[in-house]
Design an enzyme around this catalytic site. Structure first.
Site, PDB file in Angstrom:
ATOM      1  N   SER A  18       0.827  -1.215   0.000  1.00  0.00           N
ATOM      2  CA  SER A  18       0.000   0.000   0.000  1.00  0.00           C
ATOM      3  C   SER A  18       0.860   1.264   0.000  1.00  0.00           C
ATOM      4  O   SER A  18       0.468   2.284  -0.592  1.00  0.00           O
ATOM      5  CB  SER A  18      -0.975  -0.004   1.184  1.00  0.00           C
ATOM      6  OG  SER A  18      -0.287   0.087   2.408  1.00  0.00           O
ATOM      7  N   MET A  97      10.867  -7.053   4.540  1.00  0.00           N
ATOM      8  CA  MET A  97      11.018  -7.687   5.844  1.00  0.00           C
ATOM      9  C   MET A  97      12.399  -8.328   6.063  1.00  0.00           C
ATOM     10  O   MET A  97      12.514  -9.317   6.789  1.00  0.00           O
ATOM     11  CB  MET A  97       9.910  -8.739   6.039  1.00  0.00           C
ATOM     12  CG  MET A  97       8.515  -8.149   6.003  1.00  0.00           C
ATOM     13  SD  MET A  97       8.266  -6.820   7.218  1.00  0.00           S
ATOM     14  CE  MET A  97       8.206  -7.781   8.725  1.00  0.00           C
ATOM     15  N   ARG A  98      13.420  -7.775   5.454  1.00  0.00           N
ATOM     16  CA  ARG A  98      14.777  -8.280   5.664  1.00  0.00           C
ATOM     17  C   ARG A  98      15.712  -7.131   6.021  1.00  0.00           C
ATOM     18  O   ARG A  98      15.559  -6.030   5.493  1.00  0.00           O
ATOM     19  CB  ARG A  98      15.300  -8.987   4.412  1.00  0.00           C
ATOM     20  CG  ARG A  98      14.608 -10.321   4.241  1.00  0.00           C
ATOM     21  CD  ARG A  98      14.913 -10.969   2.938  1.00  0.00           C
ATOM     22  NE  ARG A  98      13.984 -12.058   2.772  1.00  0.00           N
ATOM     23  CZ  ARG A  98      14.192 -13.302   3.221  1.00  0.00           C
ATOM     24  NH1 ARG A  98      15.330 -13.614   3.789  1.00  0.00           N
ATOM     25  NH2 ARG A  98      13.267 -14.233   3.079  1.00  0.00           N
ATOM     26  N   VAL A  99      16.667  -7.429   6.887  1.00  0.00           N
ATOM     27  CA  VAL A  99      17.659  -6.431   7.276  1.00  0.00           C
ATOM     28  C   VAL A  99      18.711  -6.342   6.172  1.00  0.00           C
ATOM     29  O   VAL A  99      19.194  -7.372   5.682  1.00  0.00           O
ATOM     30  CB  VAL A  99      18.323  -6.843   8.609  1.00  0.00           C
ATOM     31  CG1 VAL A  99      19.390  -5.835   9.008  1.00  0.00           C
ATOM     32  CG2 VAL A  99      17.274  -6.971   9.704  1.00  0.00           C
ATOM     33  N   ASN A 114      13.298   4.163   4.655  1.00  0.00           N
ATOM     34  CA  ASN A 114      12.333   3.171   5.131  1.00  0.00           C
ATOM     35  C   ASN A 114      11.201   3.900   5.850  1.00  0.00           C
ATOM     36  O   ASN A 114      11.378   5.027   6.307  1.00  0.00           O
ATOM     37  CB  ASN A 114      13.036   2.220   6.120  1.00  0.00           C
ATOM     38  CG  ASN A 114      12.115   1.145   6.653  1.00  0.00           C
ATOM     39  OD1 ASN A 114      11.348   0.528   5.888  1.00  0.00           O
ATOM     40  ND2 ASN A 114      12.153   0.908   7.952  1.00  0.00           N
ATOM     41  N   HIS A 116       8.506   3.281   9.092  1.00  0.00           N
ATOM     42  CA  HIS A 116       8.280   2.420  10.250  1.00  0.00           C
ATOM     43  C   HIS A 116       7.012   2.882  10.972  1.00  0.00           C
ATOM     44  O   HIS A 116       6.810   4.084  11.154  1.00  0.00           O
ATOM     45  CB  HIS A 116       9.486   2.501  11.203  1.00  0.00           C
ATOM     46  CG  HIS A 116       9.336   1.606  12.391  1.00  0.00           C
ATOM     47  ND1 HIS A 116       9.518   0.240  12.318  1.00  0.00           N
ATOM     48  CD2 HIS A 116       8.962   1.876  13.661  1.00  0.00           C
ATOM     49  CE1 HIS A 116       9.286  -0.286  13.512  1.00  0.00           C
ATOM     50  NE2 HIS A 116       8.950   0.677  14.339  1.00  0.00           N
ATOM     51  N   ASP A 148      20.324   2.759   8.145  1.00  0.00           N
ATOM     52  CA  ASP A 148      21.728   2.493   8.481  1.00  0.00           C
ATOM     53  C   ASP A 148      21.837   1.034   8.924  1.00  0.00           C
ATOM     54  O   ASP A 148      20.890   0.256   8.751  1.00  0.00           O
ATOM     55  CB  ASP A 148      22.245   3.501   9.523  1.00  0.00           C
ATOM     56  CG  ASP A 148      21.544   3.368  10.865  1.00  0.00           C
ATOM     57  OD1 ASP A 148      20.798   2.381  11.066  1.00  0.00           O
ATOM     58  OD2 ASP A 148      21.751   4.253  11.718  1.00  0.00           O
ATOM     59  N   GLY A 150      21.723  -0.374  11.738  1.00  0.00           N
ATOM     60  CA  GLY A 150      20.904  -0.803  12.866  1.00  0.00           C
ATOM     61  C   GLY A 150      19.486  -1.128  12.446  1.00  0.00           C
ATOM     62  O   GLY A 150      19.136  -1.071  11.263  1.00  0.00           O
TER      63      GLY A 150
END
Ligand code: GRF
Length: 209
Positions: A18, A97-99, A114, A116, A148, A150
């Site tokens: 979305s 959904m991946r770092v 991103n 959040h 970054d 983290g």
């Protein structure tokens, strides 16, 4: 005749898409001076791929490889190559959904953002709206930030508050946050595309148009 090169966006997502749709539609409407040129997903059946295809935007499933929470080395190379091949100026994570690890971060340094679903630094990580409800906060929201190394920790570009109501369930709160996301994310992308954003350490400053 000269035509100005448009600001090019690559979107990574694992879910329904979305936020991608909000950004792509804002680009089409001319509200965001940019173009979504590629959508990649680590989930073959993700709605974001369907949404991109329906809008005539190139979309591909790219296998994440052998790990559950990150891309393996071969997959990381494939993602970087696809985005570079499309000439993207900005990588937009929209429910990916991946770092992302050093190789990817280095390839697009300072050019990955991103969204959040909380007012960071509160409630990083998974299911932030459930964390907000469990904590009993009265106000939550969403945050657009640079990525970054983290988890949800990079410099904050923009935030939008959302009230938490007594009658809220996880679903109603998440829905209200998503509505705010669909306004905030295109605004932040537009500011980046217009070159209005400068970063001073952890502070992200918005220059007026
Ligand atoms: C959003 O709520 C965002 O905050 C989180 O993932 C969700 C993606 O939703 N990072 P969608 O796929 O854009 O609908």
């Amino acid at each position: 005749m000269t035509s100005e090169r448009r600001f090019r966006i690559g979107v990574l997502g694992s879910g329904k898409g979305s936020n991608f749709a909000a950004i792509a539609d804002a680009c089409r409407a001319g509200v965001v001076p940019a173009e979504v040129v590629l959508v990649l997903s680590d989930v073959a059946e993700a709605g974001i791929l369907e949404g991109a295809t329906a809008r005539g935007i190139p979309a591909r499933f790219l296998s994440p490889g052998k790990f559950r929470t990150k891309l393996d080395e071969e997959a990381e190379r494939a993602y970087i190559a696809a985005l570079r091949g499309a000439g993207v100026d900005l990588v937009v994570l929209a429910g990916f959904m991946r770092v992302l690890k050093e190789g990817f971060l280095g390839a697009f340094a300072g050019r990955i953002i991103n969204i959040h679903p909380s007012l960071l630094p509160a409630f990083p990580g998974l299911d932030a709206w459930k964390q907000a409800l469990a904590h009993g906060v009265k106000v939550t929201g969403c945050t657009v930030h640079f990525v970054d190394a983290g988890v949800d920790s990079g410099p904050i570009i923009g935030q939008q508050t959302v009230p938490v109501l007594d009658a809220d369930t996880p679903e109603t709160l998440h829905q209200r946050i998503q509505t705010a996301e669909h306004a905030l994310y295109p605004q932040c992308v537009a500011a980046l595309a217009r070159g209005q954003i400068t970063v001073q350490g952890r502070r992200v400053l918005w220059r007026n148009p």
